[in-house]
Design a protein around this motif. Structure first.
Motif, PDB file in Angstrom:
ATOM      1  N   GLY A  42     108.844  50.395  19.143  1.00  0.00           N
ATOM      2  CA  GLY A  42     108.849  49.024  18.668  1.00  0.00           C
ATOM      3  C   GLY A  42     107.495  48.492  18.268  1.00  0.00           C
ATOM      4  N   ALA A  43     106.442  49.264  18.496  1.00  0.00           N
ATOM      5  CA  ALA A  43     105.091  48.760  18.230  1.00  0.00           C
ATOM      6  C   ALA A  43     104.266  49.752  17.417  1.00  0.00           C
ATOM      7  N   ALA A  44     104.880  50.386  16.434  1.00  0.00           N
ATOM      8  CA  ALA A  44     104.130  51.298  15.563  1.00  0.00           C
ATOM      9  C   ALA A  44     103.194  50.497  14.668  1.00  0.00           C
ATOM     10  N   ARG A  45     102.063  51.102  14.332  1.00  0.00           N
ATOM     11  CA  ARG A  45     101.063  50.446  13.472  1.00  0.00           C
ATOM     12  C   ARG A  45     101.128  51.108  12.103  1.00  0.00           C
ATOM     13  N   LYS A  46     101.701  50.387  11.130  1.00  0.00           N
ATOM     14  CA  LYS A  46     101.948  50.951   9.805  1.00  0.00           C
ATOM     15  C   LYS A  46     101.057  50.354   8.722  1.00  0.00           C
ATOM     16  N   VAL A  47     100.048  49.602   9.140  1.00  0.00           N
ATOM     17  CA  VAL A  47      99.101  49.001   8.204  1.00  0.00           C
ATOM     18  C   VAL A  47      97.701  49.407   8.632  1.00  0.00           C
ATOM     19  N   ARG A  48      96.884  49.818   7.674  1.00  0.00           N
ATOM     20  CA  ARG A  48      95.537  50.320   7.946  1.00  0.00           C
ATOM     21  C   ARG A  48      94.526  49.665   7.008  1.00  0.00           C
ATOM     22  N   THR A  49      93.266  49.628   7.448  1.00  0.00           N
ATOM     23  CA  THR A  49      92.172  49.251   6.547  1.00  0.00           C
ATOM     24  C   THR A  49      91.469  50.535   6.124  1.00  0.00           C
ATOM     25  N   LEU A  50      91.045  50.575   4.866  1.00  0.00           N
ATOM     26  CA  LEU A  50      90.366  51.731   4.287  1.00  0.00           C
ATOM     27  C   LEU A  50      89.101  51.262   3.581  1.00  0.00           C
ATOM     28  N   ALA A  51      88.286  52.215   3.168  1.00  0.00           N
ATOM     29  CA  ALA A  51      87.084  51.943   2.356  1.00  0.00           C
ATOM     30  C   ALA A  51      86.217  50.867   3.000  1.00  0.00           C
ATOM     31  N   ASP A  52      85.887  51.080   4.283  1.00  0.00           N
ATOM     32  CA  ASP A  52      85.034  50.141   5.028  1.00  0.00           C
ATOM     33  C   ASP A  52      85.580  48.713   5.015  1.00  0.00           C
ATOM     34  N   PHE A  67     100.602  59.407   6.570  1.00  0.00           N
ATOM     35  CA  PHE A  67      99.214  59.648   6.962  1.00  0.00           C
ATOM     36  C   PHE A  67      98.546  60.641   6.017  1.00  0.00           C
ATOM     37  N   THR A  68      99.272  61.645   5.583  1.00  0.00           N
ATOM     38  CA  THR A  68      98.728  62.598   4.610  1.00  0.00           C
ATOM     39  C   THR A  68      98.347  61.874   3.324  1.00  0.00           C
ATOM     40  N   LEU A  69      99.226  60.977   2.873  1.00  0.00           N
ATOM     41  CA  LEU A  69      98.953  60.242   1.637  1.00  0.00           C
ATOM     42  C   LEU A  69      97.784  59.271   1.800  1.00  0.00           C
ATOM     43  N   ILE A  70      97.703  58.620   2.950  1.00  0.00           N
ATOM     44  CA  ILE A  70      96.588  57.703   3.189  1.00  0.00           C
ATOM     45  C   ILE A  70      95.269  58.463   3.221  1.00  0.00           C
ATOM     46  N   GLU A  71      95.260  59.653   3.832  1.00  0.00           N
ATOM     47  CA  GLU A  71      94.040  60.474   3.817  1.00  0.00           C
ATOM     48  C   GLU A  71      93.657  60.847   2.389  1.00  0.00           C
ATOM     49  N   ARG A  72      94.651  61.204   1.579  1.00  0.00           N
ATOM     50  CA  ARG A  72      94.379  61.526   0.169  1.00  0.00           C
ATOM     51  C   ARG A  72      93.851  60.309  -0.574  1.00  0.00           C
ATOM     52  N   LEU A  73      94.433  59.141  -0.287  1.00  0.00           N
ATOM     53  CA  LEU A  73      93.972  57.920  -0.934  1.00  0.00           C
ATOM     54  C   LEU A  73      92.533  57.618  -0.539  1.00  0.00           C
ATOM     55  N   GLU A  74      92.193  57.801   0.734  1.00  0.00           N
ATOM     56  CA  GLU A  74      90.807  57.587   1.169  1.00  0.00           C
ATOM     57  C   GLU A  74      89.843  58.486   0.406  1.00  0.00           C
ATOM     58  N   ALA A  75      90.231  59.735   0.191  1.00  0.00           N
ATOM     59  CA  ALA A  75      89.388  60.654  -0.576  1.00  0.00           C
ATOM     60  C   ALA A  75      89.235  60.173  -2.017  1.00  0.00           C
ATOM     61  N   LYS A  76      90.306  59.668  -2.592  1.00  0.00           N
ATOM     62  CA  LYS A  76      90.239  59.141  -3.969  1.00  0.00           C
ATOM     63  C   LYS A  76      89.337  57.910  -4.032  1.00  0.00           C
ATOM     64  N   LEU A  77      89.391  57.072  -2.990  1.00  0.00           N
ATOM     65  CA  LEU A  77      88.542  55.880  -2.959  1.00  0.00           C
ATOM     66  C   LEU A  77      87.065  56.246  -2.820  1.00  0.00           C
ATOM     67  N   GLU A  78      86.771  57.349  -2.125  1.00  0.00           N
ATOM     68  CA  GLU A  78      85.393  57.837  -2.059  1.00  0.00           C
ATOM     69  C   GLU A  78      84.951  58.361  -3.417  1.00  0.00           C
ATOM     70  N   ASP A  90      95.421  58.279  -9.682  1.00  0.00           N
ATOM     71  CA  ASP A  90      95.074  59.677  -9.404  1.00  0.00           C
ATOM     72  C   ASP A  90      95.909  60.232  -8.245  1.00  0.00           C
ATOM     73  N   LEU A  91      96.098  59.410  -7.200  1.00  0.00           N
ATOM     74  CA  LEU A  91      96.941  59.833  -6.076  1.00  0.00           C
ATOM     75  C   LEU A  91      98.374  60.055  -6.539  1.00  0.00           C
ATOM     76  N   ALA A  92      98.912  59.128  -7.323  1.00  0.00           N
ATOM     77  CA  ALA A  92     100.292  59.257  -7.800  1.00  0.00           C
ATOM     78  C   ALA A  92     100.461  60.502  -8.673  1.00  0.00           C
ATOM     79  N   LYS A  93      99.457  60.787  -9.481  1.00  0.00           N
ATOM     80  CA  LYS A  93      99.510  61.982 -10.330  1.00  0.00           C
ATOM     81  C   LYS A  93      99.551  63.242  -9.471  1.00  0.00           C
ATOM     82  N   ASP A  94      98.664  63.309  -8.468  1.00  0.00           N
ATOM     83  CA  ASP A  94      98.669  64.466  -7.558  1.00  0.00           C
ATOM     84  C   ASP A  94      99.992  64.557  -6.809  1.00  0.00           C
TER      85      ASP A  94
END
Length: 195
Positions: A42-52, A67-78, A90-94
């Protein structure tokens, strides 16, 4: 979301809502995870902050896939700092073309101070017209409530998100009122005083 793997459990249970209004951008997500008719958390955390802290992301679907997609998105943001649209495309294309990523069953809502995007595994990167987007089993309920609140109240983005999520939780059995809310932007002193 259709299940492409018949051995997977019937996972439901999330509502993610993004609202942008008057300099505030908010993503809110409920905490419920269900397997079939059973609530397993009942208390899952499904929202994250990225890119500082400059980007927010919320997910619906299989947790490990998200989580795999969020990690990929973080790499794209870097790779593309301060270019959220380019990173999402770019993430959607991959996601659409990579054999491994194609099997991932999740959806993302991603936002920065000026934009909101829904990113899907079929190659979609959608920016809402009205500053509101939602995904998940209660997404349409939260979206409808948020649109009505934006059109007919003076509430700020966080207040709209919280009220819309409460309405969705009352209607959707796969959504609860245990929220994670992340906010970008500065609140005006008048808004803070009204809280």
């Amino acid at each position: 979301m259709t299940q492409s793997h018949p051995t997977f459990p019937d996972w439901h249970g999330t509502t993610i809502l993004a609202v942008r209004r008057n300099g505030l951008t908010v993503i809110a997500g409920d905490g419920q995870v269900s397997m079939g008719p059973t609530i397993v958390k009942g208390a899952a955390r499904k929202v994250r902050t990225l890119a500082d802290g400059r980007v927010l992301a919320g997910f619906a679907g299989a947790t490990a896939d998200a989580f795999t997609l969020i990690e990929r998105l973080e790499a794209k943001l870097e790779q593309y700092p301060d270019q959220l649209a380019r990173a999402c495309v770019d993430l959607a294309k991959d996601w659409r073309t990579d054999r491994y990523l194609r099997r991932l069953e999740a959806m993302l809502l991603v936002a920065d101070a000026t934009s909101i995007f829904t990113v899907t595994g079929v190659g979609d990167v959608l920016e809402p017209e009205h500053g509101v987007a939602a995904v998940g089993s209660g997404g349409n309920f939260a979206l409808s409530a948020a649109r009505a609140l934006i059109d007919h109240t003076e509430l700020d983005a966080e207040q709209v998100a919280r009220k819309a999520m409460a309405i969705a939780a009352e209607i959707c059995v796969y959504t609860n009122g245990n929220l994670t809310v992340e906010v970008l932007g500065d609140r005006s002193p008048a808004t803070e005083a009204a809280r």
